[in-house]
Design a protein around this motif. Sequence first.
Motif, PDB file in Angstrom:
ATOM      1  N   LEU A  17       0.757  -1.086   0.093  1.00 28.25           N
ATOM      2  CA  LEU A  17       0.087  -0.084   0.149  1.00 28.25           C
ATOM      3  C   LEU A  17       0.748   1.313  -0.282  1.00 28.25           C
ATOM      4  CD1 LEU A  17      -2.993  -1.005   2.480  1.00 28.25           C
ATOM      5  CD2 LEU A  17      -3.011  -0.402  -0.055  1.00 28.25           C
ATOM      6  N   THR A 442     -13.139   9.074   2.624  1.00 32.21           N
ATOM      7  CA  THR A 442     -12.777   9.946   1.741  1.00 32.21           C
ATOM      8  C   THR A 442     -13.855  10.779   1.407  1.00 32.21           C
ATOM      9  OG1 THR A 442     -12.958   8.468  -0.081  1.00 32.21           O
ATOM     10  CG2 THR A 442     -10.587   8.509   0.766  1.00 32.21           C
ATOM     11  N   LYS A 450      -7.309   8.755  -2.268  1.00 30.77           N
ATOM     12  CA  LYS A 450      -6.120   8.162  -2.607  1.00 30.77           C
ATOM     13  C   LYS A 450      -6.449   6.683  -2.771  1.00 30.77           C
ATOM     14  CE  LYS A 450      -3.001  10.783   0.291  1.00 30.77           C
ATOM     15  NZ  LYS A 450      -1.782  10.898   1.146  1.00 30.77           N
ATOM     16  N   SER A 453      -6.945   3.895   0.376  1.00 31.87           N
ATOM     17  CA  SER A 453      -6.989   4.372   1.748  1.00 31.87           C
ATOM     18  C   SER A 453      -8.585   4.842   1.918  1.00 31.87           C
ATOM     19  CB  SER A 453      -6.150   5.894   1.656  1.00 31.87           C
ATOM     20  OG  SER A 453      -6.644   6.435   3.002  1.00 31.87           O
ATOM     21  N   THR A 454      -8.951   4.678   3.285  1.00 35.02           N
ATOM     22  CA  THR A 454     -10.189   5.214   3.631  1.00 35.02           C
ATOM     23  C   THR A 454     -10.055   6.406   4.131  1.00 35.02           C
ATOM     24  OG1 THR A 454      -9.917   4.351   5.949  1.00 35.02           O
ATOM     25  CG2 THR A 454     -10.804   2.775   4.542  1.00 35.02           C
ATOM     26  N   ASN A 476       3.118   6.255   8.561  1.00 31.75           N
ATOM     27  CA  ASN A 476       3.415   5.141   7.850  1.00 31.75           C
ATOM     28  C   ASN A 476       4.036   4.117   8.494  1.00 31.75           C
ATOM     29  OD1 ASN A 476       2.618   6.435   5.460  1.00 31.75           O
ATOM     30  ND2 ASN A 476       4.499   7.853   5.341  1.00 31.75           N
ATOM     31  N   ALA A 519      -3.337  -1.167  10.591  1.00 30.69           N
ATOM     32  CA  ALA A 519      -3.561   0.024   9.709  1.00 30.69           C
ATOM     33  C   ALA A 519      -2.459   0.756   9.945  1.00 30.69           C
ATOM     34  CB  ALA A 519      -4.757   0.789  10.147  1.00 30.69           C
ATOM     35  N   ARG A 521      -1.157   4.978   9.187  1.00 29.68           N
ATOM     36  CA  ARG A 521      -1.798   6.534   8.780  1.00 29.68           C
ATOM     37  C   ARG A 521      -0.480   7.056   8.156  1.00 29.68           C
ATOM     38  NH1 ARG A 521      -4.852   9.632  13.333  1.00 29.68           N
ATOM     39  NH2 ARG A 521      -3.002   8.958  14.318  1.00 29.68           N
ATOM     40  N   ASP A 522      -0.686   7.680   6.910  1.00 27.28           N
ATOM     41  CA  ASP A 522       0.406   8.416   6.144  1.00 27.28           C
ATOM     42  C   ASP A 522       0.562   9.915   6.636  1.00 27.28           C
ATOM     43  OD1 ASP A 522      -1.454  10.120   4.841  1.00 27.28           O
ATOM     44  OD2 ASP A 522      -1.403   8.988   2.942  1.00 27.28           O
ATOM     45  N   TYR A 526      -3.909  10.258   6.215  1.00 28.32           N
ATOM     46  CA  TYR A 526      -4.916   9.404   5.580  1.00 28.32           C
ATOM     47  C   TYR A 526      -4.703   8.174   6.148  1.00 28.32           C
ATOM     48  CZ  TYR A 526      -6.480  12.420   1.718  1.00 28.32           C
ATOM     49  OH  TYR A 526      -7.249  13.243   1.005  1.00 28.32           O
ATOM     50  N   TRP A 528      -4.827   3.761   5.910  1.00 30.03           N
ATOM     51  CA  TRP A 528      -4.674   2.781   5.148  1.00 30.03           C
ATOM     52  C   TRP A 528      -5.000   1.558   5.911  1.00 30.03           C
ATOM     53  CZ3 TRP A 528      -3.336   3.542  -0.099  1.00 30.03           C
ATOM     54  CH2 TRP A 528      -2.878   5.092  -0.435  1.00 30.03           C
TER      55      TRP A 528
END
Length: 662
Positions: A17, A442, A450, A453-454, A476, A519, A521-522, A526, A528
């Motif tokens: 991802l 999103t 993206k 990604s949720t 990340n 999960a 988080r970026d 966001y 993932w």
Amino acid sequence: MLRPLQGVTMSEAIESLLKENRRFEPPTDFARQARVSSREAYDAMYRESLDDPDTFWRRETSALVFRTPWTKVLEWNLPHARWFLGATLNVTESCLDRHLSTATATKTALLWEGEDGSTRTVTYAELHEKTVRLAGALKQLGVQKGDRVAIYMGMVPEVSVAMLACARIGAVHTVVFGGFSADALRDRIHDSQAKVVITQDGASRRGQVVPLKATVDKALSQPEAKSATHTIVYRHLGSERCRIDMKEGRDAWWDDVLASAPASCEPEIVDAEHPLFILYTSGSTGKPKGVLHTTGGYLAGAHVTSKYVFDLREDDIYWCTADVGWVTGHSYLVYGPLSNGATCFMYEGAPNYPDWARFWRMIEQHKITILYTAPTAIRACMRQGDTWPAKHDLSSLRLLGTVGEPINPEAWVWYHQTIGGGRCPIVDTWWQTETGSIMMATLPGAVAAKPGSTGLPFFGVAPDVVTQEGDPVGANQGGLLVLRKPWPSMFRTLWQDDERFRQGYFSTIKDCYFTGDGARRDEDGYMWVVGRIDDVLNVAGHRIGTAEIESALVSHPAVAEAAAVGRPDDIKGTALVVFVSLRPGSTAGPELRDKLAEHVAKEIGRFARPDLIRFTDALPKTRSGKIMRRLLKDVASGRESTGDTSTLEDLGVLAKLRQDQE
Ligand code: PRX
């Protein structure tokens, strides 16, 4: 117990991802008219929802009917939350009555298409009328406030009527997905002590009859289901397609009970914390969990998320493809859209019946504007190629949604281009049976999407990614997905099992709700979500407990031990693989394999049939006797085991399993 992810290890999933870095900005035309039309607007609302929930929720629920307003927005005695203290309401007034004095009364509430192509429309006024009649009929059968009513139906407008009728009189519905077996239905009736079962003669699925009433008969013939003394049977297919038996004194036809019921039924005004429904879902033990949702908070969550996440408009024709037997059907086919006065499309049958153009033909014919479906359906359609959707005009669509499992970027892009014509925003929505409504999305019009990604948290939701010790991880980094604050539509407990509620959700990470998902988080915040890290599998969007499958298998006389694991699958996301060792005297082979698959279908339902059953002399175990599912997962996926095998009791077992595979 936490395990590596289904089929893949956390680091592998996160790595794949991480490679995805495309951004799709909200289409300008869409953003211009969207309810939340910029990142700044989202940020301001999000901040308010956390800093001043009272103001936020009072404003955002102002369209709903509260007979008494709340005096306090929240009381949080971890793990128990109470929302909207002192408020009273009946959800049917928000979903139905409030529309009657407006033009919405004559608007189509439900637009239905049967698998055979027949169609029906039900206006808000008609839905109200049917609901109050059925509510009165339930009362005549002796159903009282707080009593449970099981609903075992297919996708017909009457299933919404049945749910709303229960809510009308303060009864607690428990909808059992029509794919569950008689034994599974019996267990749910027993656990909830349902007094009445509402069902239909049969449903259509791929041209075949699903014998719902006959299954109810089987369930009720067992002593465990004796609480259910009455059934109400909706005649859908008719006696030519589906002959059924009616038991004198127990079974009554829907039309008859409605005809003799009073034409009005005043709503039972209940406390905001009064139970609205129980929905059983899979957990880490063999026994399904009765997730309990209450009235005020659940309605608020379903209402507000429907409005913003789908950007619902007066003239939308909105289609959520989920079955009403799952939580998505509850929140986004019934309570959310109806409380917003939306027109919902409902389809009875299979997506590929009679062919793979079915979805696209219905979108064209009914001018559907919003489509909310699952990645597994998207991938299955994608696999069939572009010619099916190309045959149809999909230009009515303006928004696409996805839910239920991580969507792989390839499927996301296909959905965006081929179905959405590149002009529709995609909302990826993450949530669970337990959360009641969408927790992350999103948000269309407000934030860029993206693929995979949720997105960002919905209003009032505080997600975090933490280590097993509960420490937040950096951007990340992979970790456990938790929710730090209570939210209105959160489940309040597990039916008759508050201890399991505490232990299962609030003991893993201190002071947080643990979702069971992994999960990352970026750097843009966001999320993932990579999938379950507990003992739950997500097979084609169906949530299946490995322990449920295992206990179904070991209840078969030929089986000594069983272990169920997931294996990555291009269409289903995860396929269900079981390893079975047999009792002496039983012979492995295709015949027994079929028998065992049938046995699982009988115990749970056809949707839970394993994709692959592998016989083995022994299962790999630790020295203390625990089955090492991680290794089995590697075997099932055809991967080398990279993890530690030093606790494995007998390495020969593993070698043999690998050898058998080759
Ligand atoms: O693993 C997550 C996955 O589905 C689980 C919840 O399943 P259930 O209670 O059956 O509800 C499904 C529909 C709300 C979650 O723990 N899941 C759900 N939505 C997503 C998802 N995984 C990734 N992305 C999503 N959008």
